[in-house]
Design a protein around this motif. Structure first.
Motif, PDB file in Angstrom:
ATOM      1  N   LEU A 540      95.255  74.925 107.382  1.00  0.00           N
ATOM      2  CA  LEU A 540      94.722  74.751 108.738  1.00  0.00           C
ATOM      3  C   LEU A 540      94.702  73.289 109.169  1.00  0.00           C
ATOM      4  CD1 LEU A 540      91.742  77.233 108.489  1.00  0.00           C
ATOM      5  CD2 LEU A 540      93.662  77.475 110.043  1.00  0.00           C
ATOM      6  N   TYR A 541      94.326  72.394 108.264  1.00  0.00           N
ATOM      7  CA  TYR A 541      94.168  70.982 108.621  1.00  0.00           C
ATOM      8  C   TYR A 541      95.484  70.200 108.561  1.00  0.00           C
ATOM      9  CZ  TYR A 541      89.073  71.428 108.365  1.00  0.00           C
ATOM     10  OH  TYR A 541      87.769  71.791 108.593  1.00  0.00           O
ATOM     11  N   GLY A 542      96.362  70.564 107.627  1.00  0.00           N
ATOM     12  CA  GLY A 542      97.563  69.765 107.409  1.00  0.00           C
ATOM     13  C   GLY A 542      98.847  70.388 107.901  1.00  0.00           C
ATOM     14  N   ILE A 543      99.100  71.638 107.515  1.00  0.00           N
ATOM     15  CA  ILE A 543     100.432  72.229 107.731  1.00  0.00           C
ATOM     16  C   ILE A 543     100.624  72.734 109.155  1.00  0.00           C
ATOM     17  CG2 ILE A 543     101.946  74.112 107.005  1.00  0.00           C
ATOM     18  CD1 ILE A 543     100.808  73.735 104.165  1.00  0.00           C
ATOM     19  N   LEU A 544      99.679  73.516 109.673  1.00  0.00           N
ATOM     20  CA  LEU A 544      99.864  74.104 111.016  1.00  0.00           C
ATOM     21  C   LEU A 544      99.957  73.043 112.121  1.00  0.00           C
ATOM     22  CD1 LEU A 544      97.577  77.276 110.882  1.00  0.00           C
ATOM     23  CD2 LEU A 544     100.024  77.114 110.492  1.00  0.00           C
ATOM     24  N   PRO A 545      99.096  71.995 112.136  1.00  0.00           N
ATOM     25  CA  PRO A 545      99.258  70.977 113.187  1.00  0.00           C
ATOM     26  C   PRO A 545     100.549  70.169 113.035  1.00  0.00           C
ATOM     27  CG  PRO A 545      97.061  70.863 112.227  1.00  0.00           C
ATOM     28  CD  PRO A 545      97.876  71.740 111.354  1.00  0.00           C
ATOM     29  N   LEU A 546     100.954  69.854 111.800  1.00  0.00           N
ATOM     30  CA  LEU A 546     102.176  69.065 111.596  1.00  0.00           C
ATOM     31  C   LEU A 546     103.429  69.853 111.949  1.00  0.00           C
ATOM     32  CD1 LEU A 546     101.756  67.077 108.252  1.00  0.00           C
ATOM     33  CD2 LEU A 546     101.865  66.145 110.539  1.00  0.00           C
ATOM     34  N   GLY A 547     103.370  71.175 111.792  1.00  0.00           N
ATOM     35  CA  GLY A 547     104.568  71.991 112.000  1.00  0.00           C
ATOM     36  C   GLY A 547     104.941  72.191 113.452  1.00  0.00           C
ATOM     37  N   SER A 548     103.982  72.152 114.370  1.00  0.00           N
ATOM     38  CA  SER A 548     104.249  72.429 115.789  1.00  0.00           C
ATOM     39  C   SER A 548     103.764  71.271 116.658  1.00  0.00           C
ATOM     40  CB  SER A 548     103.542  73.724 116.200  1.00  0.00           C
ATOM     41  OG  SER A 548     103.650  73.934 117.584  1.00  0.00           O
ATOM     42  N   GLN A 549     104.644  70.763 117.489  1.00  0.00           N
ATOM     43  CA  GLN A 549     104.305  69.649 118.396  1.00  0.00           C
ATOM     44  C   GLN A 549     103.280  70.083 119.438  1.00  0.00           C
ATOM     45  OE1 GLN A 549     105.622  66.431 118.163  1.00  0.00           O
ATOM     46  NE2 GLN A 549     104.194  65.833 119.755  1.00  0.00           N
ATOM     47  N   VAL A 550     103.445  71.283 119.974  1.00  0.00           N
ATOM     48  CA  VAL A 550     102.533  71.795 121.019  1.00  0.00           C
ATOM     49  C   VAL A 550     101.118  71.917 120.463  1.00  0.00           C
ATOM     50  CG1 VAL A 550     102.049  73.742 122.553  1.00  0.00           C
ATOM     51  CG2 VAL A 550     104.405  73.051 122.143  1.00  0.00           C
ATOM     52  N   VAL A 551     101.006  72.467 119.263  1.00  0.00           N
ATOM     53  CA  VAL A 551      99.696  72.653 118.628  1.00  0.00           C
ATOM     54  C   VAL A 551      99.055  71.306 118.328  1.00  0.00           C
ATOM     55  CG1 VAL A 551      98.527  73.553 116.582  1.00  0.00           C
ATOM     56  CG2 VAL A 551     100.321  74.895 117.664  1.00  0.00           C
ATOM     57  N   GLU A 553      99.401  68.403 119.770  1.00  0.00           N
ATOM     58  CA  GLU A 553      98.980  67.651 120.959  1.00  0.00           C
ATOM     59  C   GLU A 553      97.653  68.147 121.523  1.00  0.00           C
ATOM     60  OE1 GLU A 553     102.131  67.672 123.804  1.00  0.00           O
ATOM     61  OE2 GLU A 553     103.457  66.416 122.606  1.00  0.00           O
ATOM     62  N   LYS A 554      97.409  69.467 121.448  1.00  0.00           N
ATOM     63  CA  LYS A 554      96.221  70.038 122.094  1.00  0.00           C
ATOM     64  C   LYS A 554      95.078  70.357 121.132  1.00  0.00           C
ATOM     65  CE  LYS A 554      98.646  72.242 125.966  1.00  0.00           C
ATOM     66  NZ  LYS A 554      98.895  73.530 126.631  1.00  0.00           N
ATOM     67  N   ALA A 555      95.398  70.584 119.860  1.00  0.00           N
ATOM     68  CA  ALA A 555      94.373  70.979 118.886  1.00  0.00           C
ATOM     69  C   ALA A 555      93.482  69.788 118.544  1.00  0.00           C
ATOM     70  CB  ALA A 555      95.041  71.514 117.622  1.00  0.00           C
ATOM     71  N   PRO A 556      92.291  70.057 117.955  1.00  0.00           N
ATOM     72  CA  PRO A 556      91.430  68.940 117.504  1.00  0.00           C
ATOM     73  C   PRO A 556      92.212  68.022 116.563  1.00  0.00           C
ATOM     74  CG  PRO A 556      90.245  71.024 117.364  1.00  0.00           C
ATOM     75  CD  PRO A 556      91.649  71.369 117.725  1.00  0.00           C
ATOM     76  N   LEU A 557      92.235  66.733 116.901  1.00  0.00           N
ATOM     77  CA  LEU A 557      93.092  65.772 116.197  1.00  0.00           C
ATOM     78  C   LEU A 557      92.482  65.392 114.840  1.00  0.00           C
ATOM     79  CD1 LEU A 557      95.661  64.021 116.332  1.00  0.00           C
ATOM     80  CD2 LEU A 557      94.302  62.254 117.445  1.00  0.00           C
ATOM     81  N   ILE A 558      93.267  65.597 113.793  1.00  0.00           N
ATOM     82  CA  ILE A 558      92.889  65.184 112.435  1.00  0.00           C
ATOM     83  C   ILE A 558      93.919  64.157 111.986  1.00  0.00           C
ATOM     84  CG2 ILE A 558      92.598  65.923 110.043  1.00  0.00           C
ATOM     85  CD1 ILE A 558      91.860  68.708 111.195  1.00  0.00           C
ATOM     86  N   GLY A 661      97.806  61.974 119.839  1.00  0.00           N
ATOM     87  CA  GLY A 661      98.049  63.408 119.728  1.00  0.00           C
ATOM     88  C   GLY A 661      99.517  63.776 119.606  1.00  0.00           C
ATOM     89  N   GLU A 662     100.380  62.981 120.265  1.00  0.00           N
ATOM     90  CA  GLU A 662     101.819  63.295 120.219  1.00  0.00           C
ATOM     91  C   GLU A 662     102.498  62.829 118.930  1.00  0.00           C
ATOM     92  OE1 GLU A 662     101.328  59.574 122.870  1.00  0.00           O
ATOM     93  OE2 GLU A 662     100.392  61.537 122.679  1.00  0.00           O
ATOM     94  N   ASP A 663     101.785  62.059 118.105  1.00  0.00           N
ATOM     95  CA  ASP A 663     102.354  61.564 116.841  1.00  0.00           C
ATOM     96  C   ASP A 663     101.969  62.514 115.712  1.00  0.00           C
ATOM     97  OD1 ASP A 663     103.220  59.273 118.208  1.00  0.00           O
ATOM     98  OD2 ASP A 663     101.318  58.263 117.861  1.00  0.00           O
ATOM     99  N   ARG A 664     102.959  63.210 115.183  1.00  0.00           N
ATOM    100  CA  ARG A 664     102.689  64.131 114.066  1.00  0.00           C
ATOM    101  C   ARG A 664     102.744  63.352 112.754  1.00  0.00           C
ATOM    102  NH1 ARG A 664     106.496  69.071 114.197  1.00  0.00           N
ATOM    103  NH2 ARG A 664     107.935  67.694 115.274  1.00  0.00           N
ATOM    104  N   VAL A 665     101.735  62.531 112.571  1.00  0.00           N
ATOM    105  CA  VAL A 665     101.622  61.694 111.373  1.00  0.00           C
ATOM    106  C   VAL A 665     100.252  61.962 110.757  1.00  0.00           C
ATOM    107  CG1 VAL A 665     101.614  59.340 110.464  1.00  0.00           C
ATOM    108  CG2 VAL A 665     103.117  59.916 112.370  1.00  0.00           C
TER     109      VAL A 665
END
Length: 819
Positions: A540-551, A553-558, A661-665
């Motif tokens: 939930l914290y690492g893989i799902l947000p990194l895998g999708s750009q749309v998610v 940008e809008k999801a709680p930023l970790i 948010g747009e940086d998947r890092v």
């Protein structure tokens, strides 16, 4: 499954989603819930139901071949993932824990623990843009090139001491003598047998026959008994029938169909892209001229109506406000003019207030908010994904729910839908061109009318007021503007800062579900999370947000996660698994890895700039910091002063603030000794801290079984896994891997047919290792209790007693007042 079955499954999923949306967005807003437990149960129920939708949608998206349906499913799927992350954030904030136990909800919904497993969408890796794939291939080529150059380096001949050389010669000579002695002994035994052989008598033959019969009958009976016992166990459901262990023909056919569907997806996607280009060109050629003339006529008509109504030509709407698109909103000229004037008034009113006014208003607002919070209770936080889900659900109901697809058996794209979509795009493109022409035409009309009147022309151009947002944000300086991405990657690879992640899947991180979590919490006992819980949270914290750009940008930023736990629990493995599941690049900024590289302040700034620049350009990226506690040492040990462990502390926190948010890092730190670090600065850096414990009994049982099987061992009845799991309490998965590798060797695998593996073989090597003692685990627990989330959890647990005391005081005061 056929495409028809997947369409039916999609319809069922959308029905469940629409019910969920009705519950989350009712006509009348829900009343705030004052009971924290009831509120958490409601959020957890939503979470589990969204998770079931996510699991089904991921399967549907992987197999549906219709390109237009796939686009809508992908939009809804991203929305569901985002909503899942929002609900997880809501649960963390309300329960003050990273791990949640929902046994009662699973029981109520008649689900199994396997249904709570979070799937990792396959499109994270398969569906990447061409540019991304090119960059990936470039990076792999650089990594291979560096590996080859390292392997081709001449091997340095190490000097050997005379003592070591003599020892090697002695070992070889003794082995030669031993082999020769064994050969001589065998020859002598054979000679003795030849001399001892005599002619057997009748009595000897009979006794030999009886001996053979006895052995054979015993063997046959034991075999029959074993078969009968196995059949009985299968009949009772205590053992699996061997025929089900081998893949059935239906399963093999289903897998072949799935692979065929993925190939068809690519073919249909290519046809769809070609059709889009052809239809766009056709619409532009056939309808483009008529669209342009119609728009111009409508705009001219608006000019005339405005002049008739107000006595002057209107100002043409700015491009920033949407241009002439405002005119097609079915409003009369007077309404439009009023709307434009109202906007201008708003701009003039939106000026920053004085400091004194702000302070006064601030004090009033603070007082109000405190009262409101007391009255309001617990509410769901506003969602960024629910509107997208509503739009996606409405699109499904309008276009696909009742669509007759009897003629589209092959599931090709719908031409009419492409025309509807592209017509809007072409209209928008033509409108921009028309705006330029009509703006010029309006200026000419005004000029002509003003000349007739003999007045001066009024400038149409308005001065744009500068934004008074305060200080301008400083842009990050590009220290490597003159360098290519390839050269930067090559340098980072050569310096060992950019590495190839190990081929490890998250499913390889084995662990069982925690079955007693809810029960323990009911008795105010905080359960230790299982390895399965760790796997779910990291997904939930690492893989799902990194895998999708749309998610992302809008999801709680970790931005940063800290994995803490004893040695051998799999922290490093989890870092590599995140990279492997999302296709992310791995940057290593561990203290030991950066020691002696890029010295000085300028060198450090250059290193961090290069790492973060390449990480953004090649996103998704994971920046790993091993032994994260060294960066935040309370006191640096003498033996580590030369490494300068704290040199990254200030600059890295600054670089962390620049991640948006747009940086998947994602920054992932791992530590086995967090007690030696300054907890305040460590928690400031890492927003999420996950405590990874030693495995429980269920996880150990699964680990032993899977590790032995993977090494080539065979799990038989002679191997008592239950006892082995029981006596290995306190040992980590890393210890188990070492033991299995030392016991289940190639030679031992070949001997299994005659001598099966037993639990006693694993005990001696296990006894040589130091387990994780209870004191060490308790120290980690106590440390975690001092983190911000741990403190909140303790306050919430002791809050009941604190709340009861002020209530009693209030009642006493009321009684006095009445007297």
């Amino acid at each position: 499954m056929s495409q028809r079955s997947y369409n039916k499954l999609w319809a069922d999923v959308q029905l469940e989603l629409s019910r969920l949306l009705e519950e989350e967005l009712p006509d009348e807003p829900l009343r705030p819930e004052k009971d924290r437990v009831v509120f958490f149960q409601r959020v957890a129920m939503f979470y589990v139901r969204y998770l079931q939708i996510f699991r089904k949608l991921e399967e549907i998206y992987d197999q549906v071949i219709h390109p237009q349906k796939r686009r809508l499913i992908r939009t809804i799927l991203d929305g569901v993932i985002g909503r899942l992350l929002e609900l997880k954030n809501e649960m963390v904030e309300k329960e003050f824990s990273e791990y949640h136990y929902m046994d009662d909800i699973v029981h109520d919904l008649k689900l199994s623990p396997a249904d709570l497993e979070i799937p990792i969408p396959r499109y994270f890796i398969t569906e990447c843009s061409k540019e991304f794939q090119e960059r990936k291939t470039m990076l792999t080529d650089i990594l291979k090139l560096v590996e080859v150059t390292e392997s081709l380096e001449p091997l340095m001949v190490k000097d050997m001491s005379p003592e070591k050389a003599i020892k090697i010669i002695q070992i070889a000579e003794r082995a030669r003598q031993g082999r020769l002695r064994a050969k001589l002994n065998e020859e002598s035994r054979n000679m003795n047998r030849m001399y001892k052989t005599k002619d057997p008598g009748a009595a000897d033959i009979e006794s030999a026959a009886i001996c053979i019969q006895k052995v054979w009958r015993g063997y046959v009976q034991r075999k029959r008994t074993k078969i009968a016992r196995e059949e009985e166990m299968i009949f009772l459901g205590m053992a699996m029938d061997p025929k089900y262990k081998v893949p059935r023909p239906a399963e093999i056919a289903a897998k072949a169909t799935e692979a065929c569907n993925r190939i068809k997806q690519q073919e249909h996607e290519e046809d769809y892209q070609k059709s889009i280009v052809a239809i766009s060109k056709q619409l532009l050629d056939v309808e483009g001229h008529d669209m342009s003339n119609t728009m111009k006529d409508q705009i001219r008509q608006w000019f005339i109506e405005c002049r008739d109504a107000t006595g002057s030509f209107p100002d043409y709407p700015d491009a920033e406000d949407g241009g002439s698109a405002l005119l097609f909103a079915e409003k009369n000229p007077q309404q439009l003019k009023e709307e434009i004037a109202a906007k201008e008034e708003e701009d003039s009113n939106n000026r920053p207030k004085g400091k004194e006014e702000k302070k006064k208003n601030g004090k009033k607002d603070k007082g109000k908010t405190d009262i409101e919070e007391e009255e309001e209770g617990l509410k769901m936080l506003p969602s960024a994904f629910l509107p997208d889900l509503e739009v996606g659900n409405k699109t499904f109901e309008d276009f696909w729910q009742n669509r007759n697809e009897s003629k589209n058996f092959v599931q090709r794209h719908e031409v009419e839908l492409i025309k509807e979509e592209k017509r809007k795009v072409i209209e928008a493109e033509i409108l921009l061109q028309v705006d330029v022409q009509m703006r010029q035409e309006l200026a000419e009309w005004k000029l002509a009318v003003d000349k007739d009147k003999g007045g001066k022309t009024k400038g149409n151009a308005k001065k744009k007021k500068g934004s008074k947002s305060g200080k301008k944000k400083k842009k990050e300086k590009d220290l490597t503007a003159d360098r290519t991405l390839e050269s930067l990657c090559q340098e980072l690879v050569e310096q060992g800062l950019l590495k190839k992640p190990n081929n490890v899947a998250l499913q390889d991180y084995l662990g069982d579900y925690s079955y007693l979590g809810t029960t323990l919490r009911q008795y105010d006992i905080e359960p230790m999370p299982s390895l399965s819980d760790v796997r779910q949270v990291l997904t939930l914290y690492g893989i799902l947000p990194l895998g999708s750009q749309v998610v992302h940008e809008k999801a709680p930023l970790i931005k940063a996660i800290l994995l803490t736990g004893p040695t051998g629990v799999g922290k490093k493995m989890l870092v590599h698994a995140i990279c492997q599941e999302t296709g992310a690049n791995l940057f290593d900024l561990s203290t030991l890895n950066t020691a002696g590289k890029y010295p000085g302040k300028s060198g450090l700034a250059m290193m961090l700039h290069m790492v973060f620049k390449v990480a953004r350009l090649l996103q998704p990226s994971v920046i790993w910091i091993g032994d994260a506690e060294k960066m935040f040492y309370k006191k640096v040990p003498k033996e580590e002063k030369e490494l300068e462990p704290k040199r990254l502390k200030k600059d890295l926190s600054k670089s962390l603030k620049l991640i948006k948010g747009e940086d998947r890092v994602l920054i992932v730190g791992t530590t086995r000794d967090p007690l030696s670090a300054d907890i305040k600065s460590l928690c400031k850096m890492y927003s999420k801290i996950l405590l990874i414990p030693r495995p429980d009994y269920g996880s150990r049982y699964i680990l032993w079984k899977q590790l032995i099987t993977k090494q080539g061992g065979e799990v038989t009845k002679a191997l008592d896994l239950s006892s082995l799991a029981k006596i290995s309490d306190g040992y980590t998965p890393g210890h188990m891997v070492q033991v299995v590798q030392s016991v289940v060797t190639k030679r031992r695998v070949l001997q299994q047919a005659k001598r099966p593996l037993t639990a006693s073989e694993f005990v001696p090597p296990l006894a040589k290792m130091d387990p994780v003692f209870q004191e060490e685990e308790e120290a980690l627990k106590n440390w975690y209790a001092k983190t911000p989330l741990g403190k909140k959890r303790i306050k919430a647990a002791t809050g009941k007693e604190e709340e009861e005391a002020p209530d009693k005081n209030k009642d006493a005061k009321k009684k006095k007042g009445k007297k």
